[in-house]
Scaffold this motif. Structure first.
Motif, PDB file in Angstrom:
ATOM      1  N   ASP A 168       0.827  -1.215   0.000  1.00  0.00           N
ATOM      2  CA  ASP A 168       0.000   0.000   0.000  1.00  0.00           C
ATOM      3  C   ASP A 168       0.855   1.257   0.000  1.00  0.00           C
ATOM      4  N   VAL A 169       1.980   1.223   0.680  1.00  0.00           N
ATOM      5  CA  VAL A 169       2.883   2.377   0.686  1.00  0.00           C
ATOM      6  C   VAL A 169       3.438   2.624  -0.713  1.00  0.00           C
ATOM      7  N   ILE A 170       3.927   1.575  -1.351  1.00  0.00           N
ATOM      8  CA  ILE A 170       4.556   1.724  -2.666  1.00  0.00           C
ATOM      9  C   ILE A 170       3.549   2.150  -3.736  1.00  0.00           C
ATOM     10  N   TYR A 171       2.325   1.610  -3.658  1.00  0.00           N
ATOM     11  CA  TYR A 171       1.320   1.929  -4.674  1.00  0.00           C
ATOM     12  C   TYR A 171       0.408   3.084  -4.275  1.00  0.00           C
ATOM     13  N   GLN A 172       0.712   3.763  -3.185  1.00  0.00           N
ATOM     14  CA  GLN A 172      -0.102   4.913  -2.793  1.00  0.00           C
ATOM     15  C   GLN A 172      -0.050   5.967  -3.904  1.00  0.00           C
ATOM     16  N   SER A 173      -1.189   6.500  -4.221  1.00  0.00           N
ATOM     17  CA  SER A 173      -1.304   7.427  -5.347  1.00  0.00           C
ATOM     18  C   SER A 173      -0.373   8.641  -5.202  1.00  0.00           C
ATOM     19  N   GLY A 174       0.349   8.908  -6.273  1.00  0.00           N
ATOM     20  CA  GLY A 174       1.177  10.110  -6.342  1.00  0.00           C
ATOM     21  C   GLY A 174       2.481  10.059  -5.571  1.00  0.00           C
ATOM     22  N   GLN A 175       2.950   8.869  -5.156  1.00  0.00           N
ATOM     23  CA  GLN A 175       4.140   8.801  -4.317  1.00  0.00           C
ATOM     24  C   GLN A 175       5.407   8.376  -5.080  1.00  0.00           C
ATOM     25  N   PHE A 176       5.387   7.223  -5.701  1.00  0.00           N
ATOM     26  CA  PHE A 176       6.588   6.728  -6.378  1.00  0.00           C
ATOM     27  C   PHE A 176       6.330   6.675  -7.887  1.00  0.00           C
ATOM     28  N   THR A 177       7.158   7.377  -8.633  1.00  0.00           N
ATOM     29  CA  THR A 177       6.979   7.488 -10.084  1.00  0.00           C
ATOM     30  C   THR A 177       6.976   6.132 -10.793  1.00  0.00           C
ATOM     31  N   PRO A 178       7.896   5.200 -10.487  1.00  0.00           N
ATOM     32  CA  PRO A 178       7.879   3.899 -11.181  1.00  0.00           C
ATOM     33  C   PRO A 178       6.560   3.146 -11.008  1.00  0.00           C
ATOM     34  N   ALA A 179       5.928   3.325  -9.856  1.00  0.00           N
ATOM     35  CA  ALA A 179       4.642   2.665  -9.624  1.00  0.00           C
ATOM     36  C   ALA A 179       3.554   3.298 -10.480  1.00  0.00           C
ATOM     37  N   MET A 180       3.643   4.611 -10.690  1.00  0.00           N
ATOM     38  CA  MET A 180       2.623   5.318 -11.464  1.00  0.00           C
ATOM     39  C   MET A 180       2.765   5.063 -12.958  1.00  0.00           C
ATOM     40  N   THR A 181       3.983   4.888 -13.442  1.00  0.00           N
ATOM     41  CA  THR A 181       4.221   4.715 -14.879  1.00  0.00           C
ATOM     42  C   THR A 181       4.076   3.263 -15.344  1.00  0.00           C
TER      43      THR A 181
END
Length: 215
Positions: free
Chosen positions: A151-164
């Motif tokens: 949940d920390v890593i995939y939290q919205s707007g936090q880690f760019t690699p997770a968002m892309t």
């Protein structure tokens, strides 16, 4: 061997029953004899009621009763043992499944963290890779963030690699390096070169490790 044991067991019951019946019979016979003698002295008619012919049947009945009781007790004990073994097996299976689930979840967390470390700091010194993992663990412990690594890593707007989607690609292919995996293991084990820092970036201020600043 089992047949011989059962035979000895039944023979023992037979002898015990026979001894009891005979002892009881002869005791009753002695008492009856005294009574008969008393009646004879008084001149009263005597009728013998004690019949040796009943002894074998009594012994046989007693043996059957005791054998049936022993068989019922043995069956009850066997069924009870089977039930206990069944419950123990079910409990062992449940515990094993829970342990396997915990291990699988821990492995999944480690691989996800390694993938993030690779994406965020794969070109940084090893200390910087551990530091990225430590930031994730600090967030898990913080009340301001979710309480799981995923949940920390995939939290919205936090880690760019997770968002892309880059993170998912690396994770799916196992494309992280051995160094990133080791850094993830160290961070999970408590290694933390950045204290209570919750952020890192490629510029700005804070505690610098390689190209990253931690604050």
């Amino acid at each position: 061997m089992k047949y011989n044991k059962n035979r000895r067991f039944i023979l023992t019951l037979y002898l015990a029953a026979a001894s009891t019946a005979l002892l009881t019979g002869f005791t009753s016979f002695a008492a009856e004899s005294d009574h008969i003698s008393l009646l004879m002295r008084k001149g009263e008619p005597v009728y013998a009621e004690w019949d040796f012919g009943e002894i074998p049947q009594e012994i046989h009945t007693e043996i059957l009763n005791r054998t049936e009781e022993a068989a019922e007790e043995a069956q009850d004990a066997y069924l009870k043992k089977q039930e206990e073994e069944r419950k123990a097996a079910e409990e062992a299976k449940r515990l094993a499944e829970e342990q396997a689930a915990r291990e699988a979840a821990a492995q999944a967390d480690k691989e996800l963290l390694a993938a993030l470390i690779f994406c965020e700091a794969g070109n940084q010194p090893y200390e910087g890779q551990v530091a990225v993992g430590a930031v994730v663990m600090n967030r898990v412990k913080s009340s301001s963030y979710p309480d799981t690594i995923t949940d920390v890593i995939y939290q919205s707007g936090q880690f760019t690699p997770a968002m892309t989607g880059w993170l998912d690609s690396v994770l799916a292919s196992g494309g992280y390096t051995d160094s990133a995996m080791q850094a993830a293991e160290d961070a999970l084990a408590g290694s933390n070169p950045v204290g209570d820092c919750l952020y890192f970036s490629a510029g700005g201020s804070g505690y610098q490790i390689g190209d990253h600043f931690f604050r």
